[in-house]
Enzyme design. Structure first.
Site, PDB file in Angstrom:
ATOM      1  N   PRO A  10      15.679  -5.459  48.363  1.00 18.49           N
ATOM      2  CA  PRO A  10      16.967  -6.343  47.766  1.00 18.49           C
ATOM      3  C   PRO A  10      17.934  -6.948  48.540  1.00 18.49           C
ATOM      4  O   PRO A  10      18.419  -6.148  49.550  1.00 18.49           O
ATOM      5  CB  PRO A  10      17.641  -5.371  46.826  1.00 18.49           C
ATOM      6  CG  PRO A  10      16.629  -4.354  46.558  1.00 18.49           C
ATOM      7  CD  PRO A  10      15.803  -4.289  47.586  1.00 18.49           C
ATOM      8  N   ASN A  11      18.218  -8.258  48.349  1.00 18.68           N
ATOM      9  CA  ASN A  11      19.364  -8.909  49.166  1.00 18.68           C
ATOM     10  C   ASN A  11      18.871  -9.292  50.510  1.00 18.68           C
ATOM     11  O   ASN A  11      19.727 -10.293  51.247  1.00 18.68           O
ATOM     12  CB  ASN A  11      20.530  -8.188  49.195  1.00 18.68           C
ATOM     13  CG  ASN A  11      20.955  -7.800  47.703  1.00 18.68           C
ATOM     14  OD1 ASN A  11      21.293  -8.807  46.899  1.00 18.68           O
ATOM     15  ND2 ASN A  11      21.329  -6.599  47.370  1.00 18.68           N
ATOM     16  N   ARG A  18      24.387 -13.650  54.073  1.00 17.53           N
ATOM     17  CA  ARG A  18      25.034 -12.463  53.514  1.00 17.53           C
ATOM     18  C   ARG A  18      25.790 -11.646  54.628  1.00 17.53           C
ATOM     19  O   ARG A  18      25.288 -11.101  55.534  1.00 17.53           O
ATOM     20  CB  ARG A  18      23.865 -11.531  52.871  1.00 17.53           C
ATOM     21  CG  ARG A  18      24.403 -10.374  52.475  1.00 17.53           C
ATOM     22  CD  ARG A  18      23.065  -9.346  52.418  1.00 17.53           C
ATOM     23  NE  ARG A  18      23.395  -8.070  51.710  1.00 17.53           N
ATOM     24  CZ  ARG A  18      22.764  -6.929  51.814  1.00 17.53           C
ATOM     25  NH1 ARG A  18      21.495  -6.917  52.616  1.00 17.53           N
ATOM     26  NH2 ARG A  18      23.307  -5.829  51.425  1.00 17.53           N
ATOM     27  N   ALA A  76      19.395  -1.657  49.582  1.00 21.57           N
ATOM     28  CA  ALA A  76      20.125  -0.430  49.001  1.00 21.57           C
ATOM     29  C   ALA A  76      19.232   0.619  48.186  1.00 21.57           C
ATOM     30  O   ALA A  76      19.564   1.633  47.778  1.00 21.57           O
ATOM     31  CB  ALA A  76      20.956  -1.064  47.852  1.00 21.57           C
ATOM     32  N   HIS A  79      18.992   4.176  49.350  1.00 17.77           N
ATOM     33  CA  HIS A  79      19.917   5.348  48.932  1.00 17.77           C
ATOM     34  C   HIS A  79      19.821   5.784  47.409  1.00 17.77           C
ATOM     35  O   HIS A  79      20.564   6.697  47.015  1.00 17.77           O
ATOM     36  CB  HIS A  79      21.369   4.909  49.176  1.00 17.77           C
ATOM     37  CG  HIS A  79      21.646   4.094  50.380  1.00 17.77           C
ATOM     38  ND1 HIS A  79      21.276   4.565  51.487  1.00 17.77           N
ATOM     39  CD2 HIS A  79      22.054   2.730  50.633  1.00 17.77           C
ATOM     40  CE1 HIS A  79      21.531   3.652  52.524  1.00 17.77           C
ATOM     41  NE2 HIS A  79      21.892   2.713  51.903  1.00 17.77           N
ATOM     42  N   ASP A  86       8.289   7.935  46.501  1.00 19.10           N
ATOM     43  CA  ASP A  86       6.849   8.519  46.265  1.00 19.10           C
ATOM     44  C   ASP A  86       5.909   7.546  46.477  1.00 19.10           C
ATOM     45  O   ASP A  86       4.723   8.014  47.069  1.00 19.10           O
ATOM     46  CB  ASP A  86       6.834   8.684  44.638  1.00 19.10           C
ATOM     47  CG  ASP A  86       7.680   9.915  44.249  1.00 19.10           C
ATOM     48  OD1 ASP A  86       7.843  10.749  44.971  1.00 19.10           O
ATOM     49  OD2 ASP A  86       7.990  10.067  43.052  1.00 19.10           O
ATOM     50  N   GLU A  97      11.437   3.231  59.267  1.00 21.47           N
ATOM     51  CA  GLU A  97      12.756   2.766  58.275  1.00 21.47           C
ATOM     52  C   GLU A  97      13.487   2.044  59.164  1.00 21.47           C
ATOM     53  O   GLU A  97      13.924   2.574  60.209  1.00 21.47           O
ATOM     54  CB  GLU A  97      13.289   3.955  57.500  1.00 21.47           C
ATOM     55  CG  GLU A  97      14.358   3.718  56.708  1.00 21.47           C
ATOM     56  CD  GLU A  97      15.140   5.199  56.303  1.00 21.47           C
ATOM     57  OE1 GLU A  97      14.575   5.957  56.086  1.00 21.47           O
ATOM     58  OE2 GLU A  97      16.304   4.900  55.710  1.00 21.47           O
ATOM     59  N   HIS A  99      17.075  -0.152  59.607  1.00 23.69           N
ATOM     60  CA  HIS A  99      18.621  -0.586  58.981  1.00 23.69           C
ATOM     61  C   HIS A  99      19.207  -1.636  60.019  1.00 23.69           C
ATOM     62  O   HIS A  99      19.215  -1.142  61.208  1.00 23.69           O
ATOM     63  CB  HIS A  99      19.552   0.653  58.273  1.00 23.69           C
ATOM     64  CG  HIS A  99      18.791   1.229  57.460  1.00 23.69           C
ATOM     65  ND1 HIS A  99      18.643   1.026  56.233  1.00 23.69           N
ATOM     66  CD2 HIS A  99      18.129   2.489  57.356  1.00 23.69           C
ATOM     67  CE1 HIS A  99      17.977   1.823  55.271  1.00 23.69           C
ATOM     68  NE2 HIS A  99      17.964   2.891  56.079  1.00 23.69           N
ATOM     69  N   ILE A 100      19.626  -2.604  59.684  1.00 22.26           N
ATOM     70  CA  ILE A 100      20.220  -3.791  60.565  1.00 22.26           C
ATOM     71  C   ILE A 100      21.651  -3.016  60.907  1.00 22.26           C
ATOM     72  O   ILE A 100      22.063  -3.197  62.155  1.00 22.26           O
ATOM     73  CB  ILE A 100      20.316  -5.011  59.955  1.00 22.26           C
ATOM     74  CG1 ILE A 100      19.020  -5.460  59.275  1.00 22.26           C
ATOM     75  CG2 ILE A 100      21.117  -6.042  60.774  1.00 22.26           C
ATOM     76  CD1 ILE A 100      18.953  -6.671  58.696  1.00 22.26           C
ATOM     77  N   SER A 101      22.313  -2.606  59.877  1.00 23.09           N
ATOM     78  CA  SER A 101      23.527  -1.991  60.347  1.00 23.09           C
ATOM     79  C   SER A 101      23.409  -0.512  60.713  1.00 23.09           C
ATOM     80  O   SER A 101      22.517   0.147  60.279  1.00 23.09           O
ATOM     81  CB  SER A 101      24.533  -2.240  59.252  1.00 23.09           C
ATOM     82  OG  SER A 101      24.027  -1.491  57.778  1.00 23.09           O
ATOM     83  N   ARG A 110      25.928   5.314  51.787  1.00 23.28           N
ATOM     84  CA  ARG A 110      24.880   4.894  52.776  1.00 23.28           C
ATOM     85  C   ARG A 110      24.285   5.788  53.687  1.00 23.28           C
ATOM     86  O   ARG A 110      23.539   5.813  54.468  1.00 23.28           O
ATOM     87  CB  ARG A 110      25.275   3.711  53.444  1.00 23.28           C
ATOM     88  CG  ARG A 110      25.678   2.471  52.498  1.00 23.28           C
ATOM     89  CD  ARG A 110      26.100   1.238  53.340  1.00 23.28           C
ATOM     90  NE  ARG A 110      26.775   0.340  52.818  1.00 23.28           N
ATOM     91  CZ  ARG A 110      26.441  -0.641  51.813  1.00 23.28           C
ATOM     92  NH1 ARG A 110      25.033  -0.529  51.453  1.00 23.28           N
ATOM     93  NH2 ARG A 110      27.266  -1.423  51.073  1.00 23.28           N
TER      94      ARG A 110
HETATM   95  C1  DQA Z   1      20.667  -2.053  55.046  1.00 20.98           C
HETATM   96  C2  DQA Z   1      21.895  -1.082  54.801  1.00 20.98           C
HETATM   97  C3  DQA Z   1      21.881  -0.751  53.259  1.00 20.98           C
HETATM   98  O1  DQA Z   1      22.735   0.348  53.133  1.00 20.98           O
HETATM   99  C4  DQA Z   1      22.173  -1.954  52.436  1.00 20.98           C
HETATM  100  O2  DQA Z   1      22.327  -1.601  51.157  1.00 20.98           O
HETATM  101  C5  DQA Z   1      21.171  -3.233  52.831  1.00 20.98           C
HETATM  102  C6  DQA Z   1      20.835  -3.281  53.986  1.00 20.98           C
HETATM  103  C7  DQA Z   1      20.552  -2.541  56.608  1.00 20.98           C
HETATM  104  O3  DQA Z   1      19.994  -3.265  56.765  1.00 20.98           O
HETATM  105  O4  DQA Z   1      21.770  -2.326  57.187  1.00 20.98           O
HETATM  106  O5  DQA Z   1      20.845  -4.180  51.975  1.00 20.98           O
HETATM  107  O6  DQA Z   1      19.419  -1.509  54.645  1.00 20.98           O
END
Ligand code: DQA
Length: 143
Positions: A10-11, A18, A76, A79, A86, A97, A99-101, A110
């Site tokens: 998502p997003n 964003r 998101a 989390h 599953d 996995e 995460h950009i941040s 988070r």
């Molecule tokens: C994210 C970190 C998540 O907490 C957040 O909800 C995202 C992006 C990241 O790539 O840093 O949508 O997965």
């Protein structure tokens, strides 16, 4: 050709627009290009993004037949989603996995990841370069 599935949740379709101070200015198309460039010979990257949990789960199920590894930024859902965990648990190949941040420097909610219970590696805070590192690692593991 061996396929690596690159899944974004998502997003992440809004990457580049964003919260660029957190997620940078690169777009999802840039991510796809970076990931392709990181791919070893004989491998291909298939990039998919959805804002829908069920769609991501369906793609993970399809990967059981079509992909040698999965790189996933669940957004998101990281989390919150036992269902994504599953689904990943039904996949036999390597899962990384991304995460950009640097999620561990951010809000406490988070810091928890259901997906990490399955992931063979977790990359956080490398910006979009994390996707390239993850793809390169999967190619090496599956070789
Ligand atoms: C994210 C970190 C998540 O907490 C957040 O909800 C995202 C992006 C990241 O790539 O840093 O949508 O997965």
């Amino acid at each position: 050709m061996k396929s690596v599935l690159l899944l974004n949740g998502p997003n992440l379709n809004l990457l580049g627009q964003r919260e660029p101070e957190i997620y940078g200015h690169e777009t999802l198309a840039d991510v796809e290009a970076l990931a392709r460039a990181a791919c070893a010979d004989g491998f291909d990257v298939v990039q998919k993004q959805s804002n829908w949990e069920g769609q991501l789960i369906d793609w993970i199920h399809e990967a059981r037949e079509n992909a040698v590894g999965i790189v996933i930024n669940p957004g998101a859902l990281t989390h919150t989603s036992v269902a994504v965990l599953d689904a990943l648990n039904t996949f036999a190949g390597p899962v990384i996995e991304v995460h950009i941040s640097q999620v561990h420097k951010r809000e406490a909610f988070r810091h928890v990841s259901y997906v990490s219970k399955r992931a063979d590696a977790v990359i956080a805070g490398l910006g979009v370069d994390g996707y390239a590192a993850a793809v390169a690692r999967i190619c090496k593991l599956v070789g």
